[in-house]
Design an enzyme around this catalytic site. Structure first.
Site, PDB file in Angstrom:
ATOM      1  N   GLY A  38      23.184  34.616  16.379  1.00  0.00           N
ATOM      2  CA  GLY A  38      23.721  33.208  17.042  1.00  0.00           C
ATOM      3  C   GLY A  38      22.596  32.316  17.114  1.00  0.00           C
ATOM      4  O   GLY A  38      23.049  31.208  17.437  1.00  0.00           O
TER       5      GLY A  38
ATOM      6  N   GLU B  61      20.238  40.272  16.222  1.00  0.00           N
ATOM      7  CA  GLU B  61      20.881  40.254  14.915  1.00  0.00           C
ATOM      8  C   GLU B  61      21.429  39.074  14.486  1.00  0.00           C
ATOM      9  O   GLU B  61      22.400  38.710  14.288  1.00  0.00           O
ATOM     10  CB  GLU B  61      21.888  41.451  14.907  1.00  0.00           C
ATOM     11  CG  GLU B  61      23.089  40.904  16.094  1.00  0.00           C
ATOM     12  CD  GLU B  61      23.936  41.876  16.385  1.00  0.00           C
ATOM     13  OE1 GLU B  61      23.585  43.369  16.246  1.00  0.00           O
ATOM     14  OE2 GLU B  61      25.138  41.626  16.730  1.00  0.00           O
ATOM     15  N   PRO B  62      20.373  38.098  14.091  1.00  0.00           N
ATOM     16  CA  PRO B  62      20.821  36.794  13.724  1.00  0.00           C
ATOM     17  C   PRO B  62      21.281  36.968  12.165  1.00  0.00           C
ATOM     18  O   PRO B  62      20.699  37.662  11.416  1.00  0.00           O
ATOM     19  CB  PRO B  62      19.618  35.892  13.740  1.00  0.00           C
ATOM     20  CG  PRO B  62      18.507  37.104  14.297  1.00  0.00           C
ATOM     21  CD  PRO B  62      19.083  38.051  14.387  1.00  0.00           C
ATOM     22  N   GLY B  63      22.177  36.094  12.005  1.00  0.00           N
ATOM     23  CA  GLY B  63      22.435  36.032  10.446  1.00  0.00           C
ATOM     24  C   GLY B  63      22.025  34.590   9.797  1.00  0.00           C
ATOM     25  O   GLY B  63      21.110  34.517   8.983  1.00  0.00           O
TER      26      GLY B  63
ATOM     27  N   TYR C  14      35.728  23.993  11.059  1.00  0.00           N
ATOM     28  CA  TYR C  14      34.691  23.763  12.300  1.00  0.00           C
ATOM     29  C   TYR C  14      34.356  22.285  12.273  1.00  0.00           C
ATOM     30  O   TYR C  14      33.465  21.979  13.289  1.00  0.00           O
ATOM     31  CB  TYR C  14      33.524  24.556  12.355  1.00  0.00           C
ATOM     32  CG  TYR C  14      33.408  26.008  11.597  1.00  0.00           C
ATOM     33  CD1 TYR C  14      34.436  26.947  12.463  1.00  0.00           C
ATOM     34  CD2 TYR C  14      32.788  26.532  10.781  1.00  0.00           C
ATOM     35  CE1 TYR C  14      34.546  28.135  12.096  1.00  0.00           C
ATOM     36  CE2 TYR C  14      32.898  27.843  10.443  1.00  0.00           C
ATOM     37  CZ  TYR C  14      33.689  28.694  10.968  1.00  0.00           C
ATOM     38  OH  TYR C  14      33.833  30.011  10.689  1.00  0.00           O
TER      39      TYR C  14
ATOM     40  N   CYS D  21      43.964  19.987  -3.057  1.00  0.00           N
ATOM     41  CA  CYS D  21      44.817  19.232  -2.644  1.00  0.00           C
ATOM     42  C   CYS D  21      45.327  19.523  -1.326  1.00  0.00           C
ATOM     43  O   CYS D  21      46.506  19.962  -0.862  1.00  0.00           O
ATOM     44  CB  CYS D  21      46.218  19.542  -3.496  1.00  0.00           C
ATOM     45  SG  CYS D  21      47.248  18.003  -3.382  1.00  0.00           S
TER      46      CYS D  21
HETATM   47  N1  LLP Z   1      26.345  39.473  15.552  1.00  0.00           N
HETATM   48  C1  LLP Z   1      27.613  39.304  15.539  1.00  0.00           C
HETATM   49  C2  LLP Z   1      28.454  40.679  16.203  1.00  0.00           C
HETATM   50  C3  LLP Z   1      28.618  38.473  15.037  1.00  0.00           C
HETATM   51  O1  LLP Z   1      29.638  38.516  15.211  1.00  0.00           O
HETATM   52  C4  LLP Z   1      27.708  37.552  14.334  1.00  0.00           C
HETATM   53  C5  LLP Z   1      28.694  36.243  13.826  1.00  0.00           C
HETATM   54  C6  LLP Z   1      26.326  37.619  14.190  1.00  0.00           C
HETATM   55  C7  LLP Z   1      25.566  38.538  14.883  1.00  0.00           C
HETATM   56  C8  LLP Z   1      25.700  36.484  13.615  1.00  0.00           C
HETATM   57  O2  LLP Z   1      25.687  35.137  14.011  1.00  0.00           O
HETATM   58  P1  LLP Z   1      24.798  34.023  13.484  1.00  0.00           P
HETATM   59  O3  LLP Z   1      23.102  34.427  13.719  1.00  0.00           O
HETATM   60  O4  LLP Z   1      24.946  33.928  12.011  1.00  0.00           O
HETATM   61  O5  LLP Z   1      25.208  32.592  13.928  1.00  0.00           O
HETATM   62  N2  LLP Z   1      31.369  31.390  10.129  1.00  0.00           N
HETATM   63  C9  LLP Z   1      31.001  30.610  11.045  1.00  0.00           C
HETATM   64  C10 LLP Z   1      30.235  31.663  11.809  1.00  0.00           C
HETATM   65  C11 LLP Z   1      31.015  33.040  12.402  1.00  0.00           C
HETATM   66  C12 LLP Z   1      30.028  33.727  12.841  1.00  0.00           C
HETATM   67  C13 LLP Z   1      30.619  35.170  13.154  1.00  0.00           C
HETATM   68  N3  LLP Z   1      29.667  36.448  13.801  1.00  0.00           N
HETATM   69  C14 LLP Z   1      30.160  29.394  10.628  1.00  0.00           C
HETATM   70  O6  LLP Z   1      30.099  29.114   9.451  1.00  0.00           O
HETATM   71  O7  LLP Z   1      29.420  28.830  11.579  1.00  0.00           O
END
Ligand code: LLP
Length: 408
Positions: free
Chosen positions: A231, A266-268, A309, A337
């Site tokens: 996150g 665990e960032p994405g 969002y 559309c």
């Molecule tokens: N770990 C868990 C358990 C999660 O559910 C998530 C994201 C992450 C890690 C990674 O979060 P990050 O570091 O990427 O923020 N589609 C949305 C984001 C949804 C994320 C869902 N879970 C967006 O575009 O902002």
């Protein structure tokens, strides 16, 4: 600018190179710079030197990104059987994969029961009955219990997770579920995730989550890791400062307290967001009494975040003479559309003309990944940059792909 700045802004991308890519690959096309992915990995590991650092692969599952991060020694956190398969295909050894089950369909558990066991992946359960369902499949492997920490945070209500009953077992029942899990397999960790897009302002919520997890870890004992989620936010607006990672890391260590287990994050988004831009082309310019509507070939089916969002993404004209043009306030609208299909309103942009290429910033996370075929729109192409090289890593869909799965 240092070689590894805390953020890469849209203005830092080379316009000529992007224009050339748009000309050669057509648009809409996502561009991913693998070197920037590596830099982000290095910065994260530097801030959290003692932690297990995983990539939440849902942000971008492109094979090029997965292989790049595998080579960087980062682990993989997966949210579905398909993501586990992609991680294995990209070369992640099973012991570096964690599968976080969220109301897992039987089909996912069948796959995990088999493949997970064979590859020794860690399965994170967020409900007691997921344990029973794993036990029914003869699973006796490594387990982690996802806890609902009761504190959430994030850039939008739709991505605040930590206090949502859907995720994890209630905090005060976590001990019981850990005991039950110890009957099924080997409990190696506990896990929680506050939400997505956490900024410096959310640090208090993050601290609270981590401190609860520290407490729980001391209570249940005998763990290898305490996972406190991902996150970590990135600055989508040009004026927003980047997250102070060292400050987050200090707060995390401090809040966790003494635990006899490793910290896991665990960032994405943080790995990939600013490593990607979306290239698009202006196809219509329409003056209306309210605004100038600039029609572009990338819509909510290409980049869903603004529609879902109200997310802000920086946009820049790649026209060679952009700097000489007057700035106009425009609405950037996609070809779908649907009223929600607007990328930006009241946005200052170098006066656009039909045929101009545009670049959309911070598109590396949850961009291509959330693309869809709504309105029977083919999904875009993806090009990866590696130093001076570029290669197509996902081809553009065509109209044949759109109907390929249909039977009648
Ligand atoms: N770990 C868990 C358990 C999660 O559910 C998530 C994201 C992450 C890690 C990674 O979060 P990050 O570091 O990427 O923020 N589609 C949305 C984001 C949804 C994320 C869902 N879970 C967006 O575009 O902002």
């Amino acid at each position: 600018m240092s070689d590894d700045p805390a953020v890469r802004r849209l203005a830092d991308w080379n316009a000529e190179r992007l224009r050339d890519l748009a000309d050669r690959h057509a648009t809409p096309t996502y561009v991913l710079d693998l070197n920037r992915v590596r830099e982000n990995a290095t910065r994260l590991r530097g801030a959290f030197p003692d932690a297990d650092v995983a990539y939440a692969v849902k942000a971008n599952t492109t094979r090029a990104v997965l292989e790049t991060l595998e080579a960087e020694g980062v682990d993989a956190e997966c949210a579905a059987a398909g993501e586990v398969k992609r991680a294995l295909d990209a070369g992640f050894p099973g012991e570096r994969i964690r599968y976080t089950a969220v109301n897992p369909p039987d089909r996912d558990l069948d796959y995990i029961g088999e493949v997970g066991r064979a590859h020794d992946i860690v399965v994170t359960v967020g409900a007691r009955d997921t344990l029973d369902r794993l036990a029914e499949r003869g699973y006796e492997g490594r387990l982690c219990v996802r806890v609902n920490p009761g504190v959430g945070a994030g850039h939008h209500a739709k991505v605040s997770t930590g206090a949502e009953p859907k995720f994890g077992v209630p905090y005060d029942r976590a001990g019981e579920v850990v005991d039950a899990a110890r009957e099924v397999g080997e409990v190696v960790g506990i896990h929680a995730h506050a939400g997505s897009g956490i900024s410096g302002d959310d640090l208090a919520a993050h601290r609270e989550l981590v401190s609860r997890m520290g407490e729980l870890a001391r209570e249940v004992g005998d763990l290898e890791f305490v996972a406190v989620g991902g996150g970590f936010g990135v600055p989508y607006r040009e004026t927003e400062p980047p997250l102070d990672l060292d400050r987050v890391a200090d707060a995390t260590r401090d809040a966790l307290g003494e635990v006899d287990a490793r910290l896991a994050i665990e960032p994405g988004r943080y790995f990939v967001a600013d490593a990607g831009v979306l290239l698009s082309t202006v196809n219509t310019v329409k003056e209306t009494p309210e605004t100038t509507v600039v029609g572009i070939d990338a819509g909510m089916t290409t980049l869903l975040r603004p529609a879902l969002y109200d997310a802000y993404h920086a946009v820049r004209s790649l026209a060679p003479d952009a700097d000489d043009r007057p700035t106009e306030s425009v609405e950037l609208a996609g070809p779908v559309c649907e009223t929600a299909d607007v990328l930006a309103r009241d946005r200052p942009l170098a006066a656009p003309e039909r045929g101009d290429h545009l670049a959309v910033g911070n598109a590396g996370a949850y961009g291509y990944e959330m693309a869809s075929n709504y309105n029977s729109r083919p999904r875009p192409a993806v090009v990866a940059l590696d130093g001076g090289d570029d290669r197509l890593v996902a081809r553009r869909e065509d109209l044949t792909d759109i109907t390929e799965l249909e039977r009648w």
